[in-house]
Design a protein around this motif. Structure first.
Motif, mmCIF file in Angstrom:
data_model
loop_
_atom_site.group_PDB
_atom_site.id
_atom_site.type_symbol
_atom_site.label_atom_id
_atom_site.label_comp_id
_atom_site.label_asym_id
_atom_site.label_seq_id
_atom_site.Cartn_x
_atom_site.Cartn_y
_atom_site.Cartn_z
ATOM 1 N N UNK A 1 0.842 -1.322 -0.052
ATOM 2 C CA UNK A 1 0.238 -0.086 -0.184
ATOM 3 C C UNK A 1 0.881 1.354 -0.013
ATOM 4 N N UNK A 2 1.916 1.247 1.100
ATOM 5 C CA UNK A 2 2.749 2.141 0.823
ATOM 6 C C UNK A 2 3.353 2.527 -0.518
ATOM 7 N N UNK A 3 3.902 1.759 -1.169
ATOM 8 C CA UNK A 3 4.563 1.657 -2.399
ATOM 9 C C UNK A 3 3.851 2.360 -3.663
ATOM 10 N N UNK A 4 2.509 1.684 -3.504
ATOM 11 C CA UNK A 4 1.490 2.019 -4.504
ATOM 12 C C UNK A 4 1.163 3.646 -4.212
ATOM 13 N N UNK A 5 0.900 3.923 -3.113
ATOM 14 C CA UNK A 5 0.567 5.338 -2.752
ATOM 15 C C UNK A 5 1.509 6.303 -3.139
ATOM 16 N N UNK A 6 2.731 5.746 -2.931
ATOM 17 C CA UNK A 6 3.954 6.872 -3.620
ATOM 18 C C UNK A 6 4.106 6.752 -5.065
ATOM 19 N N UNK A 7 4.193 5.778 -5.567
ATOM 20 C CA UNK A 7 4.484 5.454 -6.847
ATOM 21 C C UNK A 7 3.065 6.115 -7.922
ATOM 22 N N UNK A 8 1.832 6.204 -7.428
ATOM 23 C CA UNK A 8 0.794 6.657 -7.971
ATOM 24 C C UNK A 8 0.496 8.081 -7.352
ATOM 25 N N UNK A 9 1.264 8.606 -6.606
ATOM 26 C CA UNK A 9 1.266 9.887 -6.131
ATOM 27 C C UNK A 9 -0.260 10.108 -5.580
ATOM 28 N N UNK A 10 -0.736 9.079 -4.858
ATOM 29 C CA UNK A 10 -2.191 9.313 -4.003
ATOM 30 C C UNK A 10 -2.360 10.451 -3.188
ATOM 31 N N UNK A 11 -2.385 11.791 -3.450
ATOM 32 C CA UNK A 11 -2.576 12.513 -2.282
ATOM 33 C C UNK A 11 -3.563 13.518 -2.575
ATOM 34 N N UNK A 12 -4.237 14.239 -1.786
ATOM 35 C CA UNK A 12 -5.452 14.899 -1.882
ATOM 36 C C UNK A 12 -5.254 15.973 -2.940
ATOM 37 N N UNK A 13 -4.006 16.454 -3.045
ATOM 38 C CA UNK A 13 -3.834 17.702 -4.033
ATOM 39 C C UNK A 13 -3.696 17.123 -5.325
ATOM 40 N N UNK A 14 -3.864 15.769 -5.599
ATOM 41 C CA UNK A 14 -3.750 15.039 -6.833
ATOM 42 C C UNK A 14 -5.237 14.438 -7.023
ATOM 43 N N UNK A 15 -6.064 14.812 -6.157
ATOM 44 C CA UNK A 15 -7.360 14.401 -6.199
ATOM 45 C C UNK A 15 -7.807 13.082 -5.597
ATOM 46 N N UNK A 16 -7.025 12.361 -5.065
ATOM 47 C CA UNK A 16 -7.153 10.978 -4.393
ATOM 48 C C UNK A 16 -6.714 10.884 -3.093
ATOM 49 N N UNK A 17 -7.026 10.110 -2.130
ATOM 50 C CA UNK A 17 -6.702 9.600 -0.898
ATOM 51 C C UNK A 17 -6.726 8.283 -0.769
ATOM 52 N N UNK A 18 -5.791 7.601 -0.280
ATOM 53 C CA UNK A 18 -5.636 6.229 -0.197
ATOM 54 C C UNK A 18 -5.300 6.104 1.531
ATOM 55 N N UNK B 1 -8.324 -2.124 7.403
ATOM 56 C CA UNK B 1 -8.162 -1.999 6.037
ATOM 57 C C UNK B 1 -7.802 -0.589 5.449
ATOM 58 N N UNK B 2 -8.108 -0.375 4.206
ATOM 59 C CA UNK B 2 -7.967 0.760 3.661
ATOM 60 C C UNK B 2 -9.327 1.087 2.481
ATOM 61 N N UNK B 3 -9.306 2.543 2.172
ATOM 62 C CA UNK B 3 -10.406 2.881 1.423
ATOM 63 C C UNK B 3 -9.552 3.887 0.577
ATOM 64 N N UNK B 4 -9.752 3.735 -0.849
ATOM 65 C CA UNK B 4 -9.175 4.630 -1.775
ATOM 66 C C UNK B 4 -10.298 5.686 -2.268
ATOM 67 N N UNK B 5 -10.283 6.965 -1.879
ATOM 68 C CA UNK B 5 -11.082 7.886 -2.193
ATOM 69 C C UNK B 5 -10.925 9.163 -3.270
ATOM 70 N N UNK B 6 -11.813 9.336 -4.210
ATOM 71 C CA UNK B 6 -11.670 10.455 -4.931
ATOM 72 C C UNK B 6 -12.112 11.608 -4.214
ATOM 73 N N UNK B 7 -11.241 12.664 -3.991
ATOM 74 C CA UNK B 7 -11.734 13.757 -3.161
ATOM 75 C C UNK B 7 -12.591 14.607 -4.108
ATOM 76 N N UNK B 8 -13.653 15.084 -3.262
ATOM 77 C CA UNK B 8 -14.747 16.159 -3.990
ATOM 78 C C UNK B 8 -14.896 17.211 -2.830
#
Length: 234
Positions: A192-209, A216-223
């Motif tokens: 999960x940590x590697x995927x978050x980093x490689x895909x840049x899953x950050x709120x400023x990119x519009x996503x949050x893991x 567990x985990x939830x992948x969210x699209x920020x709105x």
């Protein structure tokens, strides 16, 4: 839907019907169980606090006595970790803490009722800047190839197919690594940590893991949250 507060039940029914769902409302757990025992439903929305049986009791009945695996969204006014974890470990697919928000409710329902929750299935996933070619196991971000291992690709594809849905570490292990008792749950956290980093899953990119307690985990699209309607809690 099992909800003893009639005003809230009516409000939720309007939201769901406006979104195209057929809704059956039950204020009493016994009536709910009697109908569910002989009819089939696509998903269940269960309130946690009820006059007789609790939502947790009904959830246990669905999963263990009826062997019913239809998606369940658990609605609760209790946001303590032990209450949430108990619902999830009891078989709920997701939970929402009151007061309920219109768009969040519909998004959670959409997430748990979405079909095809394994890595296989449709050959292409495209969400925002991300593209996953399942047939060739190739991923792109903003049109550029991503350097992912096979397991990182499978994990990322699974998360994007279940975007908005809370998935347990056990579910992730089974979906990506199969039923392998030698694989530890810590493996999920590392990937999960590697995927978050490689895909840049950050709120400023519009996503949050995001992690959910110890579950567990939830992948969210920020709105934007502004202007959302609220339903009054019990």
């Amino acid at each position: 839907m099992l909800e003893d507060d009639l005003l809230q039940s009516e409000m939720l029914a309007i939201w769901l019907r406006d979104a195209g769902h057929d809704v059956h409302c039950f204020p009493d757990a016994r009536d709910f169980m009697r109908i569910v025992a002989r009819e089939s439903f696509d998903f269940f929305l269960l309130d946690s606090v009820l006059p007789e049986l609790s939502g947790q009791d009904v959830l246990e009945w669905l999963r263990k006595d009826r062997n019913n695996d239809a998606p369940v969204v658990f609605v609760t006014a209790r946001d303590a970790e032990e209450d949430v974890v108990a619902a999830l470990n009891g078989g709920a697919d997701d939970y929402i803490v009151k007061p309920l928000r219109h768009r969040e409710l519909l998004a959670r329902v959409e997430a748990v009722t979405r079909r095809g929750r394994t890595v296989g299935g449709e050959p292409l996933i495209e969400v925002g800047p991300y593209r996953f070619d399942l047939a060739h196991k190739q991923a792109q971000m903003d049109g550029l190839p991503l350097d992912l291992t096979e397991k990182e690709f499978d994990l990322a594809a699974f998360l994007f197919r279940n975007i908005g849905r809370l998935v347990s570490r056990g579910h992730l292990l089974e979906a990506v690594w199969g039923r392998n008792p030698m694989v530890a749950t810590r493996t999920v956290d590392t990937h999960i940590s590697r995927v978050r980093t490689k895909l840049e899953l950050r709120p400023e990119r519009g996503f949050r893991l995001a992690p959910a307690y110890n579950f567990g985990y939830r992948l969210e699209r920020m709105e934007a949250e502004a202007g959302e309607d609220l339903a009054t809690p019990d």
